[in-house]
Each structure stands twice: as structure tokens, then as C-alpha cells.
Design an enzyme around this catalytic site. Sequence first.
Site, short mmCIF file in Angstrom:
data_model
loop_
_atom_site.label_atom_id
_atom_site.label_comp_id
_atom_site.label_asym_id
_atom_site.label_seq_id
_atom_site.Cartn_x
_atom_site.Cartn_y
_atom_site.Cartn_z
N HIS A 167 -11.32 2.25 -65.59
CA HIS A 167 -11.09 0.80 -65.55
C HIS A 167 -11.90 0.12 -66.64
O HIS A 167 -13.01 0.55 -66.99
CB HIS A 167 -11.46 0.23 -64.18
CG HIS A 167 -12.93 0.28 -63.87
ND1 HIS A 167 -13.77 -0.80 -64.08
CD2 HIS A 167 -13.72 1.27 -63.38
CE1 HIS A 167 -15.00 -0.47 -63.72
NE2 HIS A 167 -15.00 0.78 -63.30
N HIS A 169 -11.76 -3.72 -69.52
CA HIS A 169 -11.02 -4.81 -70.15
C HIS A 169 -10.46 -4.34 -71.49
O HIS A 169 -10.93 -4.71 -72.57
CB HIS A 169 -11.92 -6.03 -70.33
CG HIS A 169 -12.44 -6.62 -69.05
ND1 HIS A 169 -11.62 -6.84 -67.97
CD2 HIS A 169 -13.68 -7.01 -68.68
CE1 HIS A 169 -12.34 -7.36 -66.98
NE2 HIS A 169 -13.59 -7.46 -67.38
#
Length: 383
Positions: A167, A169
Amino acid sequence: MGLLRLKMPPKFQLLALLTFAIAMIFLENQIQKLDESRGKLVSRAQSKVSGLLKRDSSTDFNSLKYVETTEQAIARHEVREIERRHLQETSKDVQQEEDYTVVIYNRVPKTASTSFTNIAYDLCNRNHFHVLHINTSKNNPVMSLQDQVRFVKNVTLWKEMKPAFYHGHVSFLDFSKFGVKKKPVYINVIRDPIERLVSYYYFLRFGDDYRPGLRRRKQGDKKTFDECVAAGGSDCAPEKLWLQIPFFCGHSSECWNIGSKWALEQAKFNLVNEYMLVGVTEELEDFVMMLEAALPRFFKGATELYRTGKKSHLRKTSEKKPPTKESIARLQQSDIWKMENEFYEFALEQFQFVRAHAVREKDGELYLLPQNFFYEKIYPKTT
């Protein structure tokens, strides 16, 4: 026997007759036992067929409008046997395949991503998978070409970390461009574009209750979002809405060209063709429930954890004030909002379509639909 009478003494003739009589009695007894055994086998076969019929029937025999034939009952039994053997033979292969699965959650900022990621961290020990955070410099969602190659190699070849949940951005990255045969499973969550921007605006100034002591970039700026919009500030400008489209569009330069129609269409294409599931912040529980059903290797127990766990709603932006209707209307006049909102509505419609075929609501509770397909007419038949 006449020849024996001429040559044998009377005593031996009597002994021979007794022996012959005993042999005949023994043979007749054996024949009778064989007949009895055959009768028992037939009776057992009939009982087995009868049992199959009774087991596959949903009502009592006397109330059936029709009775399945023996052939139908045996066919059902054969299907079950084939499925059982197939499961036994392939369970090991399936387990190995699942153990090499990689899930990538390229999370969009301020979409409840921390709340969802915390579920993965809470489940990783229980479900035996690894969670890895992709930390890019200055949270830059675009990787350099060399970093793209490194990342693809890491995800593909780092067997010690599989099964893995990544995970971060980072914008969407197409693994097939690098010659990878088995691509990762992409998932994501998006949010109403104005709601997301408002949350991000206050987050930069006041932080959240996840790490309350951390100093934020705009800390000290007390200006509200409405005041920013009225003053035409850069932190609340329509250009700041352009984020969810490029995150789904990917690493092409046009993806980050604000207001690009090509980027919007590419983001839609990727959402449908490259993502297994994309949820929305406003319906996060449904997203979690469907993930648990689709990927139990990772998310078994996720729904219950979301409902009862302490971390599910841990991260909340501090001092957030809802914008006025005037501020919302002003942002909605921009073409950028219209495009971002079109993408959000597209994602929402797709999510609701998937949910409608997977989940039902009863007495205010959500529940998953059972398996709705089966196999039949399987040939060649087993012997």
C-alpha cells in the site's frame, strides 16, 4: 460304481458312498451361501440407490410429484465424487497459487485509506501474509522509470514476502509493460472529490487523531476552507481536485495534465479492466465485506474487525468544518470538478453494480449471497 463293487470289499464300498454323500452336502451348502451373498449384495445396492434418492430429495417420498430415476441419482453422486476428487487433487496447487498472490492498494490520500490499511495490519498475523508500505520521497505518486523497474522486480521476485499486501500513495503502474506474466491484484477506494479536498485542506493545518503530535505543513494557518474559496486561495483551487483521475490513469504524462479528457477515459478504462474492486469511502463497510468474500486468503475476518475493531475509524481529521453551499457551488462551476465528479460517479455506479450481484440487505443487516452456479453434464463419466 459297478466297477468299484466288483473290485472293492463291501466295507470300502460303504466308506466311498459316505464320502460321496458328504461331498454333495458340502457343495449344496456352498451354493446356498453364494445365493445368500448375492441376495445381500443386491439388497445393499438397492439400499444405496434409495439412500441417494432420499438424500437428494427436499420433501418426503410420499409427497413428491415425481421421483428421480436411479440414473439421475447416480449422476448427482458422480458429480459430487468428481468435485471431491478435483478438490483433493487441486487444493495443494490452489494453496500454492494463493501463497504467491500480491495485492496492491495504491491509496488515494484522504479517502479513509488509513482506516482500511489498519485492517490489513491487524489481519496479517492471523491470515499469514505480509503488509508493506510503499514510501516514496515527498509522497510523489509518480516513480522514475528506473524505480518502476525496481519496484516491479521487487514485487514479482521477492518470494519471501509473498503473499503480500502493498500500500502507498502511488499512481497505477501497468506491470504488463515490463513483461510480467502474473500481474498483481489492484484494489482502491475513492471519495466524493469536494469532500476529499476539504478533508485534505484541514489535514494539512490541524492533522488528525492518528498522530496528533506531528507538525503539519500548513500548521498555524487558521483560515477556514470557505475563507480560502472566497479569497481564491491556491490550497482550495479547483486544480487541487485533480488527483483521483491521475491516480487511476497511471504514469503517462497526459495523466497529470490537469483537465485532460484522455486521462479521464484512461482512468475509467483502468478502473474496469485493471482493478479487481474499487470501493467508495461513503460505503466502506460494503467494500470490506466484498473483499473478504473475494480474497479470504487476505481478508478473512475483515468485516467483523471493521465493525468492532478499535482502529477502523481511528484516523479523523481534526477541526474539519463542512463547506457552505456557496463554496461548493463555486467549485462545481469548474470543468475540473465536473471531470473528477464524472469519474467518481462512474466508480460509484460500477461499485454498486458489483455489490448488487454480491450482497443483500435484510432487517438492516448486510449479508453475502451464496454461490449461484454449479456444474453438470460432465463427461466422460467416471466408472
